[in-house]
Design a protein around this motif. Structure first.
Motif, PDB file in Angstrom:
ATOM      1  N   PRO A  34       4.701  -6.036 -13.407  1.00 29.87           N
ATOM      2  CA  PRO A  34       5.034  -4.670 -13.338  1.00 29.87           C
ATOM      3  C   PRO A  34       5.512  -4.311 -11.965  1.00 29.87           C
ATOM      4  O   PRO A  34       6.323  -3.366 -11.824  1.00 29.87           O
ATOM      5  CB  PRO A  34       3.809  -3.891 -13.418  1.00 29.87           C
ATOM      6  N   PHE A  35       5.289  -5.094 -10.951  1.00 33.96           N
ATOM      7  CA  PHE A  35       5.893  -4.795  -9.595  1.00 33.96           C
ATOM      8  C   PHE A  35       7.527  -5.183  -9.542  1.00 33.96           C
ATOM      9  O   PHE A  35       8.115  -4.583  -8.453  1.00 33.96           O
ATOM     10  CB  PHE A  35       5.261  -5.679  -8.646  1.00 33.96           C
ATOM     11  N   SER A  36       7.899  -5.994 -10.302  1.00 30.72           N
ATOM     12  CA  SER A  36       9.322  -6.451 -10.163  1.00 30.72           C
ATOM     13  C   SER A  36      10.266  -5.348 -10.576  1.00 30.72           C
ATOM     14  O   SER A  36      11.406  -5.319 -10.337  1.00 30.72           O
ATOM     15  CB  SER A  36       9.530  -7.754 -11.139  1.00 30.72           C
ATOM     16  N   ASN A  37       9.872  -4.445 -11.564  1.00 30.55           N
ATOM     17  CA  ASN A  37      10.706  -3.203 -11.979  1.00 30.55           C
ATOM     18  C   ASN A  37      10.852  -2.077 -11.062  1.00 30.55           C
ATOM     19  O   ASN A  37      11.706  -1.296 -11.377  1.00 30.55           O
ATOM     20  CB  ASN A  37      10.057  -2.662 -13.285  1.00 30.55           C
ATOM     21  N   LYS A  38      10.197  -2.167  -9.911  1.00 32.58           N
ATOM     22  CA  LYS A  38      10.427  -0.995  -8.911  1.00 32.58           C
ATOM     23  C   LYS A  38      11.321  -1.270  -7.954  1.00 32.58           C
ATOM     24  O   LYS A  38      11.348  -2.054  -7.429  1.00 32.58           O
ATOM     25  CB  LYS A  38       8.941  -0.963  -8.212  1.00 32.58           C
ATOM     26  N   PRO A  39      12.572  -0.507  -8.001  1.00 31.47           N
ATOM     27  CA  PRO A  39      13.599  -0.656  -7.136  1.00 31.47           C
ATOM     28  C   PRO A  39      13.284  -0.338  -5.821  1.00 31.47           C
ATOM     29  O   PRO A  39      13.892  -1.037  -4.725  1.00 31.47           O
ATOM     30  CB  PRO A  39      14.823   0.484  -7.686  1.00 31.47           C
ATOM     31  N   GLU A  40      12.427   0.667  -5.586  1.00 36.94           N
ATOM     32  CA  GLU A  40      11.856   0.847  -4.008  1.00 36.94           C
ATOM     33  C   GLU A  40      10.604   0.380  -3.776  1.00 36.94           C
ATOM     34  O   GLU A  40       9.471   0.568  -4.612  1.00 36.94           O
ATOM     35  CB  GLU A  40      11.880   2.376  -4.105  1.00 36.94           C
ATOM     36  N   LYS A  41      10.636  -0.471  -2.709  1.00 40.85           N
ATOM     37  CA  LYS A  41       9.240  -1.148  -2.326  1.00 40.85           C
ATOM     38  C   LYS A  41       8.729  -0.450  -1.237  1.00 40.85           C
ATOM     39  O   LYS A  41       9.092  -0.629  -0.245  1.00 40.85           O
ATOM     40  CB  LYS A  41       9.746  -2.746  -1.763  1.00 40.85           C
ATOM     41  N   ASN A  42       7.631   0.497  -1.784  1.00 37.47           N
ATOM     42  CA  ASN A  42       7.089   1.273  -0.670  1.00 37.47           C
ATOM     43  C   ASN A  42       5.659   1.732  -1.346  1.00 37.47           C
ATOM     44  O   ASN A  42       5.298   1.174  -2.234  1.00 37.47           O
ATOM     45  CB  ASN A  42       7.866   2.696  -0.431  1.00 37.47           C
ATOM     46  N   LYS A  43       4.889   2.448  -0.707  1.00 30.32           N
ATOM     47  CA  LYS A  43       3.566   2.639  -0.858  1.00 30.32           C
ATOM     48  C   LYS A  43       3.557   3.478  -2.174  1.00 30.32           C
ATOM     49  O   LYS A  43       2.581   3.196  -2.935  1.00 30.32           O
ATOM     50  CB  LYS A  43       2.766   3.188   0.457  1.00 30.32           C
ATOM     51  N   GLU A  44       4.337   4.423  -2.376  1.00 29.18           N
ATOM     52  CA  GLU A  44       4.171   5.308  -3.658  1.00 29.18           C
ATOM     53  C   GLU A  44       4.448   4.567  -4.781  1.00 29.18           C
ATOM     54  O   GLU A  44       3.785   4.719  -5.609  1.00 29.18           O
ATOM     55  CB  GLU A  44       5.137   6.383  -3.455  1.00 29.18           C
ATOM     56  N   SER A  45       5.389   3.668  -4.809  1.00 25.93           N
ATOM     57  CA  SER A  45       5.511   2.779  -6.147  1.00 25.93           C
ATOM     58  C   SER A  45       4.418   1.869  -6.419  1.00 25.93           C
ATOM     59  O   SER A  45       4.406   1.783  -7.473  1.00 25.93           O
ATOM     60  CB  SER A  45       6.775   2.110  -5.819  1.00 25.93           C
ATOM     61  N   TYR A  46       3.665   1.366  -5.179  1.00 25.82           N
ATOM     62  CA  TYR A  46       2.728   0.424  -5.199  1.00 25.82           C
ATOM     63  C   TYR A  46       1.424   1.002  -5.812  1.00 25.82           C
ATOM     64  O   TYR A  46       0.982   0.632  -6.928  1.00 25.82           O
ATOM     65  CB  TYR A  46       2.464  -0.106  -4.030  1.00 25.82           C
ATOM     66  N   LEU A  47       1.177   2.064  -5.259  1.00 25.01           N
ATOM     67  CA  LEU A  47       0.087   2.979  -5.986  1.00 25.01           C
ATOM     68  C   LEU A  47       0.325   3.369  -7.584  1.00 25.01           C
ATOM     69  O   LEU A  47      -0.725   3.578  -8.324  1.00 25.01           O
ATOM     70  CB  LEU A  47      -0.219   4.106  -5.178  1.00 25.01           C
ATOM     71  N   GLN A  48       1.674   3.670  -7.589  1.00 23.50           N
ATOM     72  CA  GLN A  48       1.986   4.225  -9.085  1.00 23.50           C
ATOM     73  C   GLN A  48       1.974   3.081 -10.195  1.00 23.50           C
ATOM     74  O   GLN A  48       1.532   3.206 -10.975  1.00 23.50           O
ATOM     75  CB  GLN A  48       3.700   4.516  -9.142  1.00 23.50           C
ATOM     76  N   VAL A  49       1.988   1.655  -9.674  1.00 25.74           N
ATOM     77  CA  VAL A  49       1.805   0.607 -10.502  1.00 25.74           C
ATOM     78  C   VAL A  49       0.334   0.412 -11.000  1.00 25.74           C
ATOM     79  O   VAL A  49      -0.135   0.039 -12.091  1.00 25.74           O
ATOM     80  CB  VAL A  49       2.397  -0.735  -9.958  1.00 25.74           C
ATOM     81  N   ILE A  50      -0.491   0.484 -10.004  1.00 28.30           N
ATOM     82  CA  ILE A  50      -1.719   0.545  -9.992  1.00 28.30           C
ATOM     83  C   ILE A  50      -2.580   1.748 -10.749  1.00 28.30           C
ATOM     84  O   ILE A  50      -3.297   1.543 -12.002  1.00 28.30           O
ATOM     85  CB  ILE A  50      -2.704   0.702  -8.738  1.00 28.30           C
ATOM     86  N   ALA A  70      -1.382  -8.275  -7.440  1.00 28.20           N
ATOM     87  CA  ALA A  70      -1.316  -7.232  -6.521  1.00 28.20           C
ATOM     88  C   ALA A  70      -1.457  -7.436  -5.033  1.00 28.20           C
ATOM     89  O   ALA A  70      -0.503  -7.043  -4.090  1.00 28.20           O
ATOM     90  CB  ALA A  70      -1.948  -5.879  -6.797  1.00 28.20           C
ATOM     91  N   LEU A  71      -2.365  -8.248  -4.599  1.00 30.44           N
ATOM     92  CA  LEU A  71      -2.589  -8.961  -3.343  1.00 30.44           C
ATOM     93  C   LEU A  71      -1.496  -9.590  -2.949  1.00 30.44           C
ATOM     94  O   LEU A  71      -1.312  -9.666  -1.712  1.00 30.44           O
ATOM     95  CB  LEU A  71      -3.679  -9.560  -3.260  1.00 30.44           C
ATOM     96  N   GLY A  72      -0.835 -10.406  -3.779  1.00 31.70           N
ATOM     97  CA  GLY A  72       0.395 -11.275  -3.326  1.00 31.70           C
ATOM     98  C   GLY A  72       1.655 -10.431  -3.015  1.00 31.70           C
ATOM     99  O   GLY A  72       2.507 -10.798  -2.424  1.00 31.70           O
ATOM    100  N   ARG A  73       1.718  -9.142  -3.719  1.00 34.74           N
ATOM    101  CA  ARG A  73       3.017  -8.236  -3.656  1.00 34.74           C
ATOM    102  C   ARG A  73       2.719  -7.380  -2.387  1.00 34.74           C
ATOM    103  O   ARG A  73       3.463  -6.370  -2.312  1.00 34.74           O
ATOM    104  CB  ARG A  73       3.249  -7.597  -4.638  1.00 34.74           C
ATOM    105  N   MET A  74       1.445  -7.309  -1.503  1.00 34.39           N
ATOM    106  CA  MET A  74       1.294  -6.239  -0.679  1.00 34.39           C
ATOM    107  C   MET A  74       2.280  -6.309   0.591  1.00 34.39           C
ATOM    108  O   MET A  74       2.748  -5.194   0.963  1.00 34.39           O
ATOM    109  CB  MET A  74      -0.169  -6.204  -0.355  1.00 34.39           C
ATOM    110  N   LYS A  75       2.431  -7.612   0.937  1.00 36.56           N
ATOM    111  CA  LYS A  75       3.289  -7.534   2.209  1.00 36.56           C
ATOM    112  C   LYS A  75       4.606  -6.971   1.488  1.00 36.56           C
ATOM    113  O   LYS A  75       5.659  -6.461   2.634  1.00 36.56           O
ATOM    114  CB  LYS A  75       3.421  -9.012   2.651  1.00 36.56           C
ATOM    115  N   GLU A  76       5.184  -7.356   0.307  1.00 35.70           N
ATOM    116  CA  GLU A  76       6.724  -6.993   0.019  1.00 35.70           C
ATOM    117  C   GLU A  76       6.866  -5.634   0.041  1.00 35.70           C
ATOM    118  O   GLU A  76       7.890  -5.065   0.159  1.00 35.70           O
ATOM    119  CB  GLU A  76       6.925  -7.572  -1.461  1.00 35.70           C
ATOM    120  N   PHE A  77       5.736  -4.854  -0.392  1.00 30.79           N
ATOM    121  CA  PHE A  77       5.698  -3.508  -0.452  1.00 30.79           C
ATOM    122  C   PHE A  77       5.271  -2.558   0.687  1.00 30.79           C
ATOM    123  O   PHE A  77       5.342  -1.394   1.029  1.00 30.79           O
ATOM    124  CB  PHE A  77       4.678  -2.950  -1.625  1.00 30.79           C
TER     125      PHE A  77
END
Length: 372
Positions: A34-50, A70-77
């Motif tokens: 679900p994290f790969s479909n987000k065009p914008e890598k920011n905090k709002e999109s990260y919490l939205q996936v959760i 999700a822990l592995g994608r935190m630095k990316e977002f």
């Protein structure tokens, strides 16, 4: 004959159609990220996936795997230093089900996979310097109970992390600036803090007409260093050493130093027990009395490998920017630099390497012209 027919009937027959169905079903399995479909890598999109994962299934099947992903994608977002993101991941775990109800469950690690997942989450917080709060303690208490391993990990973190958070005398903000110029200012201030009299100057190489690199220079020099530079022998060249690296949390800044010759140790034959001839002290150099340096090596800038006369960080870390730095130092109350040679010891930048690679080709062209 009848017995052979009976044995062939009882012999188990393996149909190839079963393997074909198995192979086809294995190839059709697809893993959805679900994290790969987000065009914008920011905090709002990260919490939205959760939030989407929590509302998709009431039982929240696969929540441990989701937390690790999700822990592995935190630095990316860009949320690896955000406490709210870690709280949102802890909130994914089910409440009440993982709490041990008797002493045997508590001692034999009730739901070990889930407890290890929470411990790994807390360890990632500790590695990134994120200190939990009281709300995190209540969330872990509601999830694993008072006898859970993650809650013990939280208590150890809350004992040690406040002790080390403000232990360093050089304060750094929790969120480091993204601008390299601001990082360079923090780095030079941190390095030159050994001398409170140091002045931090921001210069532009455009002040020098012959400068090739148009960039900024953050320079640090104190009045004592100016006096040390004024007493350098003209026949001894100065040396620019670097690049060195200073780390500000997870960011690194490159800086350079201008080194001079060490003053020789004076031969002092004075009998300090003789009190018949006591002279008046000349005062502190640069402040009271004469503006001269004492004969003994007593300043923090005089080290064993040389005398640190100035320090700087440039936007490009190139030779041309360092040459502009020397000319700007000469322009600002260091006239000796006009008559003393300066040696550069840094490695050549990539542009110089490319020029050296083109020299053999030019020589071959010259030989062809001469032969013609």
């Amino acid at each position: 004959m009848a017995t052979n027919i009976f044995r062939s009937f009882l012999r188990p027959r393996i149909k190839t159609s079963f393997f074909k169905r198995y192979e086809s079903s294995e190839k059709r399995v697809a893993i959805h990220d679900p994290f790969s479909n987000k065009p914008e890598k920011n905090k709002e999109s990260y919490l939205q996936v959760i939030k989407f994962f929590e509302g998709r299934d009431q039982r929240r099947r696969g929540h441990v795997e989701f937390i690790y992903a999700a822990l592995g994608r935190m630095k990316e977002f860009g949320v690896n230093n955000d406490l709210e993101a870690y709280k949102a991941l802890v909130d994914v775990l089910p409440k009440g089900k993982l709490v041990p109800t008797n002493i045997f469950q508590a001692e034999f690690l009730h739901y070990p996979k889930h407890q290890q997942c929470a411990v790994d989450l807390l360890e990632q917080m500790e590695n990134n310097g994120v200190m939990p709060d009281i709300e995190m303690e209540q969330m872990l208490l509601n999830t694993f109970g008072r006898r859970g391993i993650p809650l013990r990990k939280y208590w150890r973190m809350m004992y040690w992390m406040p002790k080390f958070k403000n232990l360093s005398p050089w304060y750094l903000p929790d969120k480091m600036p993204d601008d390299t110029l601001e990082l360079a200012k923090l780095a030079i201030q941190r390095i030159t803090s050994v001398d409170p009299d140091t002045n931090i100057n921001l210069w532009q190489t455009e002040e020098i007409e012959v400068a090739l690199d148009k960039t900024w220079i953050v320079s640090g020099q104190s009045r004592i260093q100016k006096l040390l530079l004024a007493e350098q022998p003209i026949e001894e060249p100065l040396v620019i050493k670097g690049p060195y690296y200073v780390y500000l949390r997870d960011q690194s800044v490159t800086y350079f130093t201008l080194l001079g010759k060490i003053r020789p140790e004076p031969k002092d034959d004075i009998d300090w027990d003789d009190v018949s001839k006591i002279e008046k002290p000349s005062g502190i150099p640069g402040f009271i009395g004469k503006t001269t340096l004492p004969s003994i090596k007593c300043t923090v800038h005089e080290q064993d490998d040389g005398t640190i006369l100035a320090i700087c960080a440039t936007g490009t870390s190139s030779r041309d920017s360092l040459l502009s730095w020397i000319r700007l130092l000469e322009k600002h109350d260091n006239p000796l630099l006009a008559n003393i040679p300066v040696i550069f010891t840094l490695l050549a930048p990539p542009s110089d390497v490319s020029l050296q690679e083109t020299q053999p080709a030019l020589q071959e062209e010259d030989n062809i012209e001469r032969a013609g």
